[in-house]
Design an enzyme around this catalytic site. Structure first.
Site, PDB file in Angstrom:
ATOM      1  N   ASP A   9       0.854  -1.194   0.000  1.00 52.46           N
ATOM      2  CA  ASP A   9       0.000   0.000   0.000  1.00 52.46           C
ATOM      3  C   ASP A   9       0.891   1.245   0.000  1.00 52.46           C
ATOM      4  OD1 ASP A   9       0.863   0.380   2.611  1.00 52.46           O
ATOM      5  OD2 ASP A   9      -1.124   0.266   3.516  1.00 52.46           O
ATOM      6  N   HIS A  10       0.265   2.406   0.221  1.00 48.79           N
ATOM      7  CA  HIS A  10       0.999   3.682   0.151  1.00 48.79           C
ATOM      8  C   HIS A  10       2.086   3.807   1.220  1.00 48.79           C
ATOM      9  CE1 HIS A  10      -2.494   4.051   2.792  1.00 48.79           C
ATOM     10  NE2 HIS A  10      -1.733   4.833   3.533  1.00 48.79           N
ATOM     11  N   CYS A  66       2.796  -3.511   4.095  1.00 50.60           N
ATOM     12  CA  CYS A  66       2.013  -2.304   4.376  1.00 50.60           C
ATOM     13  C   CYS A  66       2.732  -1.578   5.517  1.00 50.60           C
ATOM     14  CB  CYS A  66       0.543  -2.633   4.682  1.00 50.60           C
ATOM     15  SG  CYS A  66       0.215  -3.586   6.170  1.00 50.60           S
ATOM     16  N   THR A  68       2.341  -1.898   8.862  1.00 53.17           N
ATOM     17  CA  THR A  68       2.712  -2.837   9.926  1.00 53.17           C
ATOM     18  C   THR A  68       2.835  -4.284   9.444  1.00 53.17           C
ATOM     19  OG1 THR A  68       0.382  -3.205  10.381  1.00 53.17           O
ATOM     20  CG2 THR A  68       1.484  -1.474  11.684  1.00 53.17           C
ATOM     21  N   VAL A  70       0.201  -6.000   9.261  1.00 56.84           N
ATOM     22  CA  VAL A  70      -0.944  -6.648   9.906  1.00 56.84           C
ATOM     23  C   VAL A  70      -2.173  -6.674   8.989  1.00 56.84           C
ATOM     24  CG1 VAL A  70      -2.567  -6.525  11.835  1.00 56.84           C
ATOM     25  CG2 VAL A  70      -0.132  -6.127  12.237  1.00 56.84           C
ATOM     26  N   HIS A  99       7.533 -24.947   8.617  1.00 55.52           N
ATOM     27  CA  HIS A  99       6.466 -25.559   9.429  1.00 55.52           C
ATOM     28  C   HIS A  99       5.056 -25.302   8.891  1.00 55.52           C
ATOM     29  CE1 HIS A  99       8.943 -25.908  13.419  1.00 55.52           C
ATOM     30  NE2 HIS A  99       9.645 -26.266  12.359  1.00 55.52           N
ATOM     31  N   HIS A 134       4.453 -31.772  10.000  1.00 57.59           N
ATOM     32  CA  HIS A 134       3.811 -30.474   9.747  1.00 57.59           C
ATOM     33  C   HIS A 134       2.681 -30.581   8.728  1.00 57.59           C
ATOM     34  CE1 HIS A 134       6.966 -28.769  12.134  1.00 57.59           C
ATOM     35  NE2 HIS A 134       7.877 -29.323  11.347  1.00 57.59           N
TER      36      HIS A 134
HETATM   37  C1  RB5 Z   1      -2.070   2.705   6.376  1.00 53.86           C
HETATM   38  O1  RB5 Z   1      -2.031   3.924   7.015  1.00 53.86           O
HETATM   39  C2  RB5 Z   1      -1.906   1.573   7.392  1.00 53.86           C
HETATM   40  O2  RB5 Z   1      -3.081   1.425   8.136  1.00 53.86           O
HETATM   41  C3  RB5 Z   1      -1.559   0.282   6.690  1.00 53.86           C
HETATM   42  O3  RB5 Z   1      -0.388   0.469   5.946  1.00 53.86           O
HETATM   43  C4  RB5 Z   1      -1.288  -0.925   7.574  1.00 53.86           C
HETATM   44  O4  RB5 Z   1      -0.368  -0.627   8.570  1.00 53.86           O
HETATM   45  C5  RB5 Z   1      -2.475  -1.620   8.062  1.00 53.86           C
HETATM   46  O5  RB5 Z   1      -2.420  -2.656   8.740  1.00 53.86           O
END
Ligand code: RB5
Length: 154
Positions: A9-10, A66, A68, A70, A99, A134
């Site tokens: 993403d950005h 991205c 994080t 996550v 695994h 596994h």
């Molecule tokens: C974008 O601002 C941020 O929310 C995204 O890159 C990511 O960290 C989401 O999990």
């Protein structure tokens, strides 16, 4: 040599370009389906783009970045056939292949520096699934995906 799909993403444009450069140095063919612009870009779209290439067998493994790692991993794991691992160091990356037979590695451009990111990617791409004990557990993940339960448990 493996074909690798990469998406972002950005929040991870600069990191994505550096990782693509690194993958090229290592000799991988890279399919970039992330955004190349720092304008706001929804990370589930990047997850979809990368996972589609994997499920269509146009890429063997995927990399998603991205802020994080996550959100982009949660989205990827909603897609049938995808086992996406969100990591911030190389050992987990390596073990996600050995695994868990992970087919997508995810990390955060706001979490790890470039050298750690390179280490994560290299360990992921150069490690194979161990199978054996596994295998059953990874099959159980697929059962959860297909049936929402695992045979033999209540
Ligand atoms: C974008 O601002 C941020 O929310 C995204 O890159 C990511 O960290 C989401 O999990």
């Amino acid at each position: 040599m493996k074909k690798i799909a990469i998406g972002n993403d950005h929040a991870a444009v600069e990191m994505k370009f550096k990782i693509v450069e690194y993958l090229n140095e290592l000799g991988y063919e890279v399919i970039n389906v992330g955004t190349d612009s720092e304008d706001s870009f929804d990370y589930p779209v990047a997850s979809f783009n990368v996972c589609k290439l994997i499920n269509e067998k146009k890429a063997e493994l995927g990399i998603l970045i991205c802020g994080t790692g996550v959100g982009i991993s949660i989205a990827a794991n909603k897609i049938d056939g995808i086992r996406a691992a969100c990591v911030s160091e190389a050992l987990s990356s390596k073990l996600s292949r050995e695994h868990n037979n992970a087919n997508v590695i995810c990390f955060g451009a706001r979490v790890v520096g470039l050298e750690v990111a390179k280490d994560i990617v290299k360990n992921f791409l150069e490690t194979d699934f161990l199978g054996g004990r596994h295998e059953r557990r990874v099959s159980q993940i697929t059962e959860l995906e297909n049936k929402g339960s695992i045979d033999g448990i209540k």
